[in-house]
Design a protein around this motif. Structure first.
Motif, mmCIF file in Angstrom:
data_model
loop_
_atom_site.group_PDB
_atom_site.id
_atom_site.type_symbol
_atom_site.label_atom_id
_atom_site.label_comp_id
_atom_site.label_asym_id
_atom_site.label_seq_id
_atom_site.Cartn_x
_atom_site.Cartn_y
_atom_site.Cartn_z
ATOM 1 N N GLY A 270 -69.460 4.399 91.090
ATOM 2 C CA GLY A 270 -70.804 3.854 90.882
ATOM 3 C C GLY A 270 -71.046 2.477 91.454
ATOM 4 N N LEU A 271 -70.791 2.291 92.738
ATOM 5 C CA LEU A 271 -71.114 1.009 93.381
ATOM 6 C C LEU A 271 -72.613 1.038 93.718
ATOM 7 C CD1 LEU A 271 -69.888 -1.673 94.453
ATOM 8 C CD2 LEU A 271 -69.569 -0.512 96.651
ATOM 9 N N CYS A 272 -73.418 0.626 92.763
ATOM 10 C CA CYS A 272 -74.866 0.913 92.794
ATOM 11 C C CYS A 272 -75.595 0.302 93.977
ATOM 12 C CB CYS A 272 -75.506 0.411 91.504
ATOM 13 S SG CYS A 272 -74.935 1.323 90.065
ATOM 14 N N ASP A 273 -75.229 -0.908 94.356
ATOM 15 C CA ASP A 273 -75.989 -1.578 95.416
ATOM 16 C C ASP A 273 -75.685 -1.008 96.793
ATOM 17 O OD1 ASP A 273 -77.282 -3.381 93.626
ATOM 18 O OD2 ASP A 273 -75.353 -4.376 93.413
ATOM 19 N N VAL A 274 -74.673 -0.172 96.877
ATOM 20 C CA VAL A 274 -74.366 0.532 98.127
ATOM 21 C C VAL A 274 -74.854 1.977 98.047
ATOM 22 C CG1 VAL A 274 -72.490 1.429 99.565
ATOM 23 C CG2 VAL A 274 -72.436 -0.943 98.773
ATOM 24 N N TYR A 275 -74.571 2.650 96.952
ATOM 25 C CA TYR A 275 -74.861 4.096 96.888
ATOM 26 C C TYR A 275 -76.249 4.419 96.330
ATOM 27 C CZ TYR A 275 -70.044 4.353 98.225
ATOM 28 O OH TYR A 275 -68.867 4.189 98.919
ATOM 29 N N GLY A 276 -76.890 3.492 95.661
ATOM 30 C CA GLY A 276 -78.280 3.608 95.240
ATOM 31 C C GLY A 276 -78.688 4.996 94.772
ATOM 32 N N GLN A 277 -79.735 5.527 95.398
ATOM 33 C CA GLN A 277 -80.325 6.798 94.946
ATOM 34 C C GLN A 277 -79.394 7.999 95.116
ATOM 35 O OE1 GLN A 277 -82.976 7.145 93.169
ATOM 36 N NE2 GLN A 277 -83.555 4.977 93.328
ATOM 37 N N THR B 74 -66.245 -5.100 92.933
ATOM 38 C CA THR B 74 -67.683 -5.098 93.221
ATOM 39 C C THR B 74 -68.015 -6.221 94.201
ATOM 40 O OG1 THR B 74 -68.262 -4.133 91.089
ATOM 41 C CG2 THR B 74 -69.975 -5.420 92.191
ATOM 42 N N ALA B 75 -67.566 -7.421 93.879
ATOM 43 C CA ALA B 75 -67.859 -8.562 94.759
ATOM 44 C C ALA B 75 -67.271 -8.318 96.151
ATOM 45 C CB ALA B 75 -67.300 -9.846 94.151
ATOM 46 N N ALA B 76 -66.050 -7.834 96.203
ATOM 47 C CA ALA B 76 -65.372 -7.621 97.489
ATOM 48 C C ALA B 76 -66.099 -6.578 98.336
ATOM 49 C CB ALA B 76 -63.929 -7.172 97.244
ATOM 50 N N PRO C 66 -82.710 -3.979 95.023
ATOM 51 C CA PRO C 66 -83.412 -4.944 94.162
ATOM 52 C C PRO C 66 -82.518 -5.938 93.438
ATOM 53 C CG PRO C 66 -83.329 -2.745 93.135
ATOM 54 C CD PRO C 66 -82.814 -2.587 94.539
ATOM 55 N N LEU C 67 -81.226 -5.657 93.322
ATOM 56 C CA LEU C 67 -80.364 -6.569 92.554
ATOM 57 C C LEU C 67 -79.346 -7.290 93.438
ATOM 58 C CD1 LEU C 67 -79.953 -4.386 89.328
ATOM 59 C CD2 LEU C 67 -81.327 -6.460 89.603
ATOM 60 N N VAL C 68 -79.654 -7.353 94.741
ATOM 61 C CA VAL C 68 -78.836 -8.159 95.664
ATOM 62 C C VAL C 68 -79.747 -9.164 96.338
ATOM 63 C CG1 VAL C 68 -77.316 -8.162 97.685
ATOM 64 C CG2 VAL C 68 -77.310 -6.206 96.124
ATOM 65 N N ARG C 69 -79.308 -10.420 96.378
ATOM 66 C CA ARG C 69 -80.099 -11.433 97.082
ATOM 67 C C ARG C 69 -79.238 -12.060 98.176
ATOM 68 N NH1 ARG C 69 -84.619 -13.305 95.538
ATOM 69 N NH2 ARG C 69 -84.150 -15.469 96.011
ATOM 70 N N VAL C 70 -79.748 -11.994 99.402
ATOM 71 C CA VAL C 70 -79.050 -12.610 100.538
ATOM 72 C C VAL C 70 -79.653 -14.000 100.728
ATOM 73 C CG1 VAL C 70 -78.522 -12.432 102.989
ATOM 74 C CG2 VAL C 70 -78.622 -10.350 101.577
ATOM 75 N N LEU C 71 -78.807 -15.015 100.634
ATOM 76 C CA LEU C 71 -79.279 -16.402 100.636
ATOM 77 C C LEU C 71 -79.072 -17.070 101.996
ATOM 78 C CD1 LEU C 71 -77.739 -17.507 97.187
ATOM 79 C CD2 LEU C 71 -79.912 -16.344 97.622
ATOM 80 N N ALA D 188 -73.241 -0.834 85.131
ATOM 81 C CA ALA D 188 -73.206 0.456 84.420
ATOM 82 C C ALA D 188 -74.624 0.881 84.011
ATOM 83 C CB ALA D 188 -72.306 0.365 83.197
ATOM 84 N N VAL D 189 -75.426 -0.065 83.551
ATOM 85 C CA VAL D 189 -76.820 0.265 83.199
ATOM 86 C C VAL D 189 -77.607 0.618 84.467
ATOM 87 C CG1 VAL D 189 -78.970 -0.689 82.256
ATOM 88 C CG2 VAL D 189 -76.793 -1.048 81.050
ATOM 89 N N GLN D 190 -77.345 -0.092 85.542
ATOM 90 C CA GLN D 190 -77.987 0.237 86.830
ATOM 91 C C GLN D 190 -77.622 1.664 87.235
ATOM 92 O OE1 GLN D 190 -76.784 -2.600 89.823
ATOM 93 N NE2 GLN D 190 -78.198 -1.824 91.388
ATOM 94 N N ALA D 191 -76.349 2.032 87.034
ATOM 95 C CA ALA D 191 -75.905 3.397 87.372
ATOM 96 C C ALA D 191 -76.602 4.422 86.477
ATOM 97 C CB ALA D 191 -74.388 3.503 87.224
ATOM 98 N N MET D 192 -76.750 4.087 85.197
ATOM 99 C CA MET D 192 -77.469 4.987 84.286
ATOM 100 C C MET D 192 -78.910 5.173 84.763
ATOM 101 S SD MET D 192 -78.333 4.451 80.220
ATOM 102 C CE MET D 192 -79.721 3.327 80.445
ATOM 103 N N ASN D 193 -79.559 4.095 85.121
ATOM 104 C CA ASN D 193 -80.943 4.180 85.600
ATOM 105 C C ASN D 193 -81.028 5.074 86.833
ATOM 106 O OD1 ASN D 193 -81.706 2.359 83.610
ATOM 107 N ND2 ASN D 193 -81.687 0.581 84.974
#
Ligand SMILES: NC(=O)c1ccc[n+]([C@@H]2O[C@H](COP(=O)([O-])OP(=O)(O)OC[C@H]3O[C@@H](n4cnc5c(N)ncnc54)[C@H](OP(=O)(O)O)[C@@H]3O)[C@@H](O)[C@H]2O)c1
Length: 347
Positions: free
Chosen positions: A133-140, A156-158, A273-278, A323-328
Motif C-alpha cells: 500500500g504505497l499510496c502516493d505511488v499506487y493511488g487508484q 515510505t520516505a525512501a 494530494p498528499l505529496v508536496r514538491v517544494l 493506512a487510512v489513505q489506503a482504506m480510502n
C-alpha cells in the motif's frame, strides 16, 4: 458509499494504534471504531491516549481478535512484528471487506527476500495475498484491494524519493541517509529510546542491515526491471520524538539537463494530494502532525549526481495516515478523507 464504516483497530494501545484511533474517530465516513488491546483491555481510551479523551468515552476491548471481525467492515492491525502473521489466519478465513496490516509481516512478496532480512516467514503462503500500500505511488490502483500491507516508515520516505527517478538513476545501489525520531521504536520503553540517551544525541544503527531495505529493494527491482538493483539505507536515531528526514544520493551515467530532477518529481506527484514538491529542502517539523510527504529534488552542477530530500511524520505518512489513505483508496472514498490536518509548528 452511503453507510458509515465500522473499523476494528488491533494494537490500539500502541503509538501507531493511538494515531489510527485519532484519525478514525475524526473520519467523516467512519461511524464505529473498536479499539482492541491485549494489554489495555477495559481501560478508557482517553486514559491511555490522553489527547483522544475529547473524542470518545469508549474503552479498549480484549479477547480473541478473530471473534470481533464479523462485526466490522475494516480491520487494521498495528501489532508488534510477527503478531500479524500469527493472528491473521483465522481473520482471513472469514475476511472483512478490507484488512490492512501496518507491521512488516506481509510487505514482502518473495519469501526468500523476506527471509534474508527477517528470517523464515511463518506463513509464506499468505504473502502473495497482500497488496503493497504505497499510496502516493499506487493511488487508484489500490481500488477494491481487500488485503493491504502498509509500507514501513523509512521505506515510505525512501521509495517516495526513488520512484520519480527510477528511469534516471543508473547507479545500481543508491544511498539513502535517514534519521528517525524515538517514537519509531514504539511505546514500550527501551534503552535506545530512554530520554537521556536520545535527547541532544544522534547515532547510527543497523549498519548494512536495516530491514526496510527489503521493501525498497523489492520496489526498485519492480520499477527498474533490474534484478540486480539494490539500495543502501543508512539509518540514524535522532533527538526528536516524531519524524523521518531522509536524503537520497545517487549517481547517473548521463549528464542531466538542468531542472531534470525537479521535473521528474513534479511529473510523478503533480496529481497526488498528499505529496508536496517544494522549491527548497523541506524541514522535518513542517511534516509533523500531517499525513503529507514533503520533497525536494535537485542535481549537481555537472548533472551527474542527484539529491532528493524527504520529510514525513513516521506515525502518520509512515504508518497510520498512509493506512487510512489506503482504506480510502481501496473503498472508493475521497483519497484525503480524514487526512486534512496540516502540520503543527513549532513542535
Ligand atoms: N512507530 C512507527 O513509527 C511505525 C511506523 C510504521 C510502522 N510501524 C509498525 O506498526 C506496528 C506498531 O508499531 P508501534 O510503534 O505502535 O508499536 P507499539 O507502540 O509498541 O505498539 C504495538 C503493540 O504493543 C503492545 N504494547 C506494548 N507495549 C505497550 C505499552 N507500553 N503501551 C501500550 N501498548 C503496548 C500493544 O498491543 P497490546 O496492548 O495488544 O499488547 C501495542 O498495540 C509495528 O509492527 C511497527 O513496526 C511503526
Amino acid at each position: 458509499m452511503s453507510q458509515a464504516l465500522s473499523v476494528l483497530c488491533a494494537g490500539a494501545g500502541g503509538y501507531v494504534g493511538g494515531e489510527l484511533l485519532r484519525l478514525l474517530y475524526q473520519h467523516p465516513h467512519v461511524g464505529k471504531v473498536t479499539a482492541h488491546s491485549r494489554s489495555q483491555e477495559h481501560r478508557a481510551i482517553g486514559d491511555v491516549h490522553p489527547t483522544l479523551a475529547p473524542l470518545t468515552d469508549a474503552h479498549f476491548v480484549g479477547g480473541e481478535l478473530s471473534e470481533l471481525v464479523a462485526q466490522h467492515d475494516v480491520v487494521m492491525m498495528a501489532l508488534e512484528h510477527g503478531e500479524s502473521a500469527r493472528l491473521v489466519g483465522p481473520i482471513l478465513a472469514q475476511p472483512p471487506r478490507l484488512l490492512i496490516d501496518l507491521a512488516a509481516d506481509f510487505r514482502i512478496a518473495d519469501p526468500s527476500l523476506y527471509a534474508r532480512y527477517y528470517g523464515p516467514h511463518p506463513t509464506p503462503e499468505l504473502l502473495s495475498r497482500f497488496r503493497y500500500g504505497l499510496c502516493d505511488v499506487y493511488g487508484q490502483t489500490l481500488r477494491d484491494a481487500t488485503t493491504i500491507a502498509a509500507p514501513g516508515c523509512f521505506a515510505t520516505a525512501a521509495q517516495l524519493a526513488l520512484y520519480p527517478l527510477r528511469k534516471l538513476i543508473t547507479d545500481t545501489q543508491p544511498t539513502l541517509f535517514a534519521i528517525t525520531g524515538s517514537s519509531g521504536a514504539g511505546a514500550k520503553p527501551k534503552d535506545s529510546t530512554h530520554h537521556p540517551a536520545r535527547a541532544h544525541n544522534l547515532f547510527a544503527y543497523s549498519p548494512f542491515s536495516h530491514r526496510h531495505e527489503a521493501e525498497i529493494v523489492q520496489s526498485l527491482r519492480a520499477w527498474t526491471g533490474r534484478s540486480d538493483a539494490t539500495a543502501r539505507l543508512l539509518t540514524h536515531s535522532g533527538p526528536m520524538v516524531r519524524g523521518i528526514y531522509l536524503t537520497l544520493h545517487a549517481k547517473v551515467d548521463a549528464v542531466l539537463p538542468p531542472g531534470t530532477v525537479e521535473a521528474a518529481l513534479h511529473a510523478a506527484y503533480h496529481d497526488r494530494p498528499l505529496v508536496r514538491v517544494l522549491r527548497k529542502p523541506p524541514e522535518l517539523t513542517h511534516a509533523i502532525g500531517s499525513s503529507y510527504a514533503l520533497l525536494h529534488g535537485c542535481q549537481s552542477p555537472d548533472g551527474k549526481e542527484i539529491q532528493v530530500t524527504v520529510s514525513i511524520d513516521n506515525l502518520l505518512k509512515g504508518a497510520s495516515g498512509q493506512a487510512v489513505q489506503a482504506m480510502n483508496l481501496a473503498l472508493g472514498l475521497p483519497e484525503t478523507s480524514g487526512l486534512h490536518a496540516v502540520g503543527v509548528f513549532p513542535c
